[in-house]
Design an enzyme around this catalytic site. Structure first.
Site, PDB file in Angstrom:
ATOM      1  N   ASP A   1       0.292  12.053  -0.287  1.00 59.42           N
ATOM      2  CA  ASP A   1      -1.158  12.549   0.807  1.00 59.42           C
ATOM      3  C   ASP A   1      -2.417  12.539   0.338  1.00 59.42           C
ATOM      4  OD1 ASP A   1      -1.837  12.338  -2.383  1.00 59.42           O
ATOM      5  OD2 ASP A   1      -1.782  13.907  -3.678  1.00 59.42           O
TER       6      ASP A   1
ATOM      7  N   GLU B   1      -2.909   9.140  -1.811  1.00 60.57           N
ATOM      8  CA  GLU B   1      -3.019   8.351  -1.573  1.00 60.57           C
ATOM      9  C   GLU B   1      -1.511   8.472  -3.154  1.00 60.57           C
ATOM     10  OE1 GLU B   1      -5.048   5.307  -0.753  1.00 60.57           O
ATOM     11  OE2 GLU B   1      -4.194   5.228   1.455  1.00 60.57           O
TER      12      GLU B   1
ATOM     13  N   TRP C   1       0.450  -1.018   0.046  1.00 63.49           N
ATOM     14  CA  TRP C   1      -0.256   0.069  -0.383  1.00 63.49           C
ATOM     15  C   TRP C   1       1.047   1.124   0.406  1.00 63.49           C
ATOM     16  CZ3 TRP C   1      -4.864  -0.251  -0.914  1.00 63.49           C
ATOM     17  CH2 TRP C   1      -5.846   0.910  -0.741  1.00 63.49           C
TER      18      TRP C   1
ATOM     19  N   GLU D   1     -18.264   7.234  -1.596  1.00 62.97           N
ATOM     20  CA  GLU D   1     -17.122   8.140  -1.740  1.00 62.97           C
ATOM     21  C   GLU D   1     -17.139   8.636  -3.163  1.00 62.97           C
ATOM     22  OE1 GLU D   1     -12.513   6.367  -1.596  1.00 62.97           O
ATOM     23  OE2 GLU D   1     -12.755   6.122  -3.561  1.00 62.97           O
TER      24      GLU D   1
END
Length: 377
Positions: free
Chosen positions: A175, A178, A125, A330
């Site tokens: 940030d 990502e 990740w 989202e």
């Protein structure tokens, strides 16, 4: 400033609908909160399921705190403090390395997302992100002040987060989205500063002074390298803006006065379409749709400045995106910035995250700013 029942420019039916959606947002968040206290980013989305972010969770907890659910917010902050306290030795090692003028590799830095038991994920990740640590400090302290909670129970976690930020705040990192690990992002710096200022009162003298010193260094750095044409920028050295930049005004207090005015105006001009706010103009994630949480963030800032009509415009837009079950996604595929990239993300991760608990938490924050949570019981 909040809308009172006597002055709200809402019909009875619309007010009822918006309040019902706040109740539904609280129900969604608390339904999916893990027994250990973590708020999952999304209970169904393939890339988020089973993980909790300090960034998402901090804003979700703020919405829950404003709703008046002290127990749920406390359990999230207990979980966060416990996760960080167990990282004490890792942070001590990072602090020692920086003191010896070593720069630990990104792989050694703390993760941005955790399993519900507080472990790292097993798959790769974009993990070096410092914003969430500052956000959690701000959210926990804000909650404690609002409800008279005993913030001392989280002090060991506070100290770990502060030590980590003091030793890493000046490093480029991913940030909010990502991306772009090579840059120093203004919204990240704003979150760190906001957290350090908020938590300083609970710290021992040495940490207190160090936290406020770094907070001032961040402020000076951003004013020097993160302002173009009078507004804050996406990262140091660019002229672009980002939908996360209003957080540097409210709640984190990095910008005020004309700088705040110009920043909010630039974000609205570049990224707000009909009340929905994009992340940034080059966004290709799911085609670059409009994000509910960013609409709420801009609306929150407008409400704090007394622009209640503007704030209500954003709340109405968010409410219109909820599905028949009251779930908030989202992002939505309206006014896509780069529609040709949408299908590749659907093929990779499936449809957009829905529900996203961060969206629900931000709805609660904006609803509270507009006085609507007064009717929740």
């Amino acid at each position: 400033m909040k809308l009172s029942r006597g002055t709200a420019p809402l019909s009875t039916d619309e007010r009822t609908r918006l309040v019902d959606l706040a109740r539904r947002s609280h129900a969604v968040i608390t339904r999916y909160q893990d027994a250990g206290g973590a708020y999952p980013a999304s209970p169904t989305f393939s890339a988020y399921r089973g993980f909790a972010w300090l960034r998402d969770g901090s804003f979700t907890a703020e919405g829950i705190s404003r709703y008046g659910d002290v127990d749920s917010a406390n359990r999230f902050h207990d979980w966060s403090a416990g996760v960080l306290t167990r990282r004490r030795s890792e942070v001590d090692s990072l602090v020692s390395a920086r003191a010896a003028n070593e720069l630990p590799p990104v792989e050694r830095m703390l993760p941005t997302r955790f399993t519900f038991t507080g472990e790292n994920g097993s798959d790769p990740w974009w993990d070096f992100q410092t914003d969430g640590y500052g956000m959690w400090l701000w959210a926990a302290v804000t909650h404690a002040h609002r409800h008279g909670a005993d913030a001392g129970r989280w002090l060991p976690g506070f100290e770990v987060a502060v030590d980590y930020l003091l030793t890493s705040w000046d490093r480029p990192c991913y940030d909010w989205w990502e991306e772009h690990v090579e840059h120093r992002h203004v919204s990240t710096l704003g979150a760190i500063r906001g957290g350090l200022v908020a938590v300083a009162e609970f710290l021992d003298p040495a940490r207190h002074d160090a936290a406020l010193t770094v907070a001032e260094e961040i402020h000076t750095l951003v004013l020097t390298e993160g302002v173009v044409d009078g507004h804050l920028t996406k990262w140091l050295g660019t002229s672009d803006v980002d939908g996360s930049l209003p957080s540097c005004v409210v709640p984190f207090g990095l910008a005020n006065g004309p700088l705040a005015d110009a920043t909010l105006a630039a974000v609205a001009a570049d990224l707000d379409v009909d009340g929905g706010v994009h992340r940034f103009t080059a966004d290709v994630f799911y085609g670059g749709g409009q994000w509910l949480l960013l609409s709420a963030l801009l609306g929150w800032n407008l409400a704090a400045r007394g622009d209640l009509d503007g704030a209500l415009r954003h709340l109405r837009w968010i409410a219109a995106q909820a599905d028949a079950d009251g779930h908030m996604p989202e992002q939505v595929p309206h006014h896509l910035l780069h529609p040709g990239s949408r299908d590749e993300w659907i093929a990779r991760w499936g449809t957009v995250a829905n529900p996203l608990l961060w969206s629900h938490g931000m709805y609660l924050i904006l609803a509270d700013e507009l006085g609507l949570l007064e009717d929740r019981t």
